[in-house]
Design a protein around this motif. Sequence first.
Motif, PDB file in Angstrom:
ATOM      1  N   TYR A  69       0.876  -1.168   0.000  1.00  0.00           N
ATOM      2  CA  TYR A  69       0.000   0.000   0.000  1.00  0.00           C
ATOM      3  C   TYR A  69       0.913   1.218   0.000  1.00  0.00           C
ATOM      4  CZ  TYR A  69      -4.701   1.895   0.734  1.00  0.00           C
ATOM      5  OH  TYR A  69      -5.927   2.506   0.582  1.00  0.00           O
ATOM      6  N   GLY A  72      -0.806   5.606   0.190  1.00  0.00           N
ATOM      7  CA  GLY A  72      -2.255   5.593   0.371  1.00  0.00           C
ATOM      8  C   GLY A  72      -3.044   4.862  -0.684  1.00  0.00           C
ATOM      9  N   GLU A 100       2.995   0.548   3.292  1.00  0.00           N
ATOM     10  CA  GLU A 100       2.320  -0.234   4.341  1.00  0.00           C
ATOM     11  C   GLU A 100       1.839  -1.569   3.773  1.00  0.00           C
ATOM     12  OE1 GLU A 100      -0.379   2.403   6.865  1.00  0.00           O
ATOM     13  OE2 GLU A 100      -0.055   3.635   5.098  1.00  0.00           O
ATOM     14  N   LYS A 171     -12.835   0.757   1.839  1.00  0.00           N
ATOM     15  CA  LYS A 171     -12.905   1.310   3.195  1.00  0.00           C
ATOM     16  C   LYS A 171     -13.575   0.329   4.145  1.00  0.00           C
ATOM     17  CE  LYS A 171     -17.262   3.879   3.221  1.00  0.00           C
ATOM     18  NZ  LYS A 171     -17.714   3.370   4.516  1.00  0.00           N
ATOM     19  N   THR A 218     -18.463   1.888  -3.308  1.00  0.00           N
ATOM     20  CA  THR A 218     -17.667   3.112  -3.515  1.00  0.00           C
ATOM     21  C   THR A 218     -16.922   3.046  -4.853  1.00  0.00           C
ATOM     22  OG1 THR A 218     -15.640   2.266  -2.487  1.00  0.00           O
ATOM     23  CG2 THR A 218     -17.242   3.315  -1.013  1.00  0.00           C
ATOM     24  N   VAL A 223     -11.196   0.766  -9.362  1.00  0.00           N
ATOM     25  CA  VAL A 223     -10.161   1.725  -9.784  1.00  0.00           C
ATOM     26  C   VAL A 223      -8.765   1.173  -9.501  1.00  0.00           C
ATOM     27  CG1 VAL A 223      -9.217   4.043  -9.360  1.00  0.00           C
ATOM     28  CG2 VAL A 223     -11.688   3.709  -9.450  1.00  0.00           C
TER      29      VAL A 223
ATOM     30  N   TYR B  90      -4.763   2.562   8.063  1.00  0.00           N
ATOM     31  CA  TYR B  90      -3.566   2.969   7.316  1.00  0.00           C
ATOM     32  C   TYR B  90      -2.998   4.265   7.900  1.00  0.00           C
ATOM     33  CZ  TYR B  90      -4.700  -0.332   3.565  1.00  0.00           C
ATOM     34  OH  TYR B  90      -4.954  -1.465   2.849  1.00  0.00           O
ATOM     35  N   ALA B  91      -1.662   4.376   7.881  1.00  0.00           N
ATOM     36  CA  ALA B  91      -1.036   5.630   8.288  1.00  0.00           C
ATOM     37  C   ALA B  91      -1.314   6.698   7.234  1.00  0.00           C
ATOM     38  CB  ALA B  91       0.474   5.424   8.446  1.00  0.00           C
ATOM     39  N   LYS B  92      -1.355   6.266   5.971  1.00  0.00           N
ATOM     40  CA  LYS B  92      -1.670   7.191   4.882  1.00  0.00           C
ATOM     41  C   LYS B  92      -2.661   6.511   3.941  1.00  0.00           C
ATOM     42  CE  LYS B  92       0.382  10.206   1.396  1.00  0.00           C
ATOM     43  NZ  LYS B  92       1.621  10.712   0.806  1.00  0.00           N
ATOM     44  N   ASN B  93      -3.818   7.134   3.760  1.00  0.00           N
ATOM     45  CA  ASN B  93      -4.837   6.550   2.886  1.00  0.00           C
ATOM     46  C   ASN B  93      -5.382   7.617   1.951  1.00  0.00           C
ATOM     47  OD1 ASN B  93      -6.558   4.627   1.838  1.00  0.00           O
ATOM     48  ND2 ASN B  93      -8.159   5.036   3.341  1.00  0.00           N
ATOM     49  N   ASN B  94      -5.213   7.422   0.657  1.00  0.00           N
ATOM     50  CA  ASN B  94      -5.638   8.411  -0.329  1.00  0.00           C
ATOM     51  C   ASN B  94      -6.971   7.992  -0.950  1.00  0.00           C
ATOM     52  OD1 ASN B  94      -5.733  10.473  -2.146  1.00  0.00           O
ATOM     53  ND2 ASN B  94      -4.016   9.764  -3.403  1.00  0.00           N
ATOM     54  N   GLY B  95      -8.029   8.068  -0.160  1.00  0.00           N
ATOM     55  CA  GLY B  95      -9.353   7.629  -0.615  1.00  0.00           C
ATOM     56  C   GLY B  95      -9.860   8.430  -1.807  1.00  0.00           C
ATOM     57  N   ALA B  97      -8.383   9.302  -4.342  1.00  0.00           N
ATOM     58  CA  ALA B  97      -7.805   8.850  -5.612  1.00  0.00           C
ATOM     59  C   ALA B  97      -8.693   7.825  -6.312  1.00  0.00           C
ATOM     60  CB  ALA B  97      -6.421   8.237  -5.356  1.00  0.00           C
ATOM     61  N   ASN B  98      -9.587   7.177  -5.569  1.00  0.00           N
ATOM     62  CA  ASN B  98     -10.350   6.095  -6.199  1.00  0.00           C
ATOM     63  C   ASN B  98     -11.847   6.095  -5.896  1.00  0.00           C
ATOM     64  OD1 ASN B  98     -10.392   5.041  -3.528  1.00  0.00           O
ATOM     65  ND2 ASN B  98      -8.409   4.068  -3.886  1.00  0.00           N
ATOM     66  N   SER B  99     -12.322   7.073  -5.130  1.00  0.00           N
ATOM     67  CA  SER B  99     -13.752   7.068  -4.810  1.00  0.00           C
ATOM     68  C   SER B  99     -14.213   8.474  -4.450  1.00  0.00           C
ATOM     69  CB  SER B  99     -14.031   6.107  -3.645  1.00  0.00           C
ATOM     70  OG  SER B  99     -13.211   6.441  -2.544  1.00  0.00           O
ATOM     71  N   SER B 103     -19.453   8.734  -1.422  1.00  0.00           N
ATOM     72  CA  SER B 103     -19.503   7.279  -1.234  1.00  0.00           C
ATOM     73  C   SER B 103     -18.781   6.848   0.037  1.00  0.00           C
ATOM     74  CB  SER B 103     -18.904   6.565  -2.444  1.00  0.00           C
ATOM     75  OG  SER B 103     -17.504   6.741  -2.498  1.00  0.00           O
ATOM     76  N   ARG B 104     -17.772   7.621   0.435  1.00  0.00           N
ATOM     77  CA  ARG B 104     -16.996   7.240   1.629  1.00  0.00           C
ATOM     78  C   ARG B 104     -17.626   7.748   2.919  1.00  0.00           C
ATOM     79  NH1 ARG B 104     -13.049   9.472  -1.500  1.00  0.00           N
ATOM     80  NH2 ARG B 104     -12.629  11.116   0.008  1.00  0.00           N
ATOM     81  N   HIS B 178     -24.655   9.358  -4.031  1.00  0.00           N
ATOM     82  CA  HIS B 178     -24.089   8.008  -4.062  1.00  0.00           C
ATOM     83  C   HIS B 178     -25.180   6.945  -3.924  1.00  0.00           C
ATOM     84  CE1 HIS B 178     -21.474   4.590  -3.599  1.00  0.00           C
ATOM     85  NE2 HIS B 178     -22.060   4.287  -2.452  1.00  0.00           N
TER      86      HIS B 178
END
Lengths: 248, 223
Positions: A69, A72, A100, A171, A218, A223, B90-95, B97-99, B103-104, B178
């Motif tokens: 990962y 992110g 990660e 998520k 989602t 993607v 996650y320490a870093k999560n780029n939500g 980028a994909n949704s 929706s989140r 959504h």
Amino acid sequence: MNLTLKIWRQKDSKAKGQMVDYKVTEISEHMSFLEMMDVLNEQLVNSGEEPVAFDHDCREGICGMCSMYINGEAHGPDRGITTCQLHMRMFNDGDTITIEPFRAAAFPVIKDLVVDRMAFERIQQAGGYISVNTSGNTQDANNIPISKHAADEAMDAATCIGCGACVASCKNSSAMLFVGAKVSQYALLPQGQVEAADRVQNMVAQMDLEGFGNCTNTGACEVECPKGISLENIARMNREYLSASLKG
Amino acid sequence: MSGILNSSIGRKFAMALSAFFLMIFVLQHFVINLFSVLSPDTFNEISHFMGTFWVIQYVIQPILIIGVIFHFVMGFVLEIKNNKANGVKYAKNNGAANSTWMSRNMIWSGGFILVFLVIHFIDFWIPEINTKYIVGDMSGMHNGEFRYFHELQEKFVPIWRVALYCVGFVFLALHLLHGFDSAFQSVGANNKYTKGLKGFGKAYAIIIPLGFIFIALFHHFNH
């Protein structure tokens, strides 16, 4: 290029992990991400430190073993690729990269960036197959008429390599894109339709038993999937499951 | 069929069915409210019919309340189960980028809609139930004329309530942006019509809440 890496280090499945910073220098933009990790590990071994454990096998984007990962996103910022096909030209000199393991309760960390994805194997064992007599009486597959459209869709679904990026990106840690692809690849073909109802019910039951979350549509899985598996497969699985449940 | 609600797909299916029911309810609520702008007399007549016809009062209304409660309870149940499935964050999560943000964050937009609904019930539903079933006045009249339009206008005089309703409808729009497509995907409808359906869903998710906002503002400025 010179980079700062923030990497999840965890001694074993029971240990409490933490992010650790490392510096790597003179990384070529032509290197793959895993080659960059090799450079780091060589550096760690030379300095007497424990190398970072990570999964990899074919390094050709088809085995589905690599599972990082990165910044992110599952398999990093590029699209339609696994981590082994991610190249360092996607990053800039001086970048800090966060690395990660795939996170999900059903994918427990074994060590550092290596996670246990046997849950996928158990789902496959629950129904991801067809029962065929292979004792010498097997008929030629070409004897069974299959439309081009169905064959193409089944092939698209079958390209899933079971890497787990869908679960890692979701998520809710849902495995429905993986299970949807596996259900679809058989449900679309005559050979798979005989056991379709049992298959979908058994695979979904095992998926729920493994502790994966519920899909909330989602679309993050689609993607991030390195093989471009479509959400249509989840919809097909939903139809198959509901139809099988109503029939009893 | 037994045990279908114990499965992840069964729960999503039930969630989608309650969503369809609520989306149809919101549409008819909007159409009726629109008459308060177009023709107060028609609005009064429809409101009286809706408030006194036994099928609506004793059959559809309880189903609606059960549907609302089911949708919220199942939403929270799914959220708790999904959080449990997540494990370590996650320490870093780029939500992004994909949704989509919508929706989140369905649980948040849904949570704010729940708060709005409680306020809406206190404003309109509880006084209506009190008048009809506690006081026992089923006439729908006040000082010789229908009371519904007058009561509606009175509610939208305070600007704080208008602002609160507008915020509530913004969250409804975010939820529907959504939720509309998601409900169809959950029942297995992803086919050649999906693209058109998504366009229709976006239009529904924007036009209906905007219409409600217009109605609230109209009555505030035309009292």
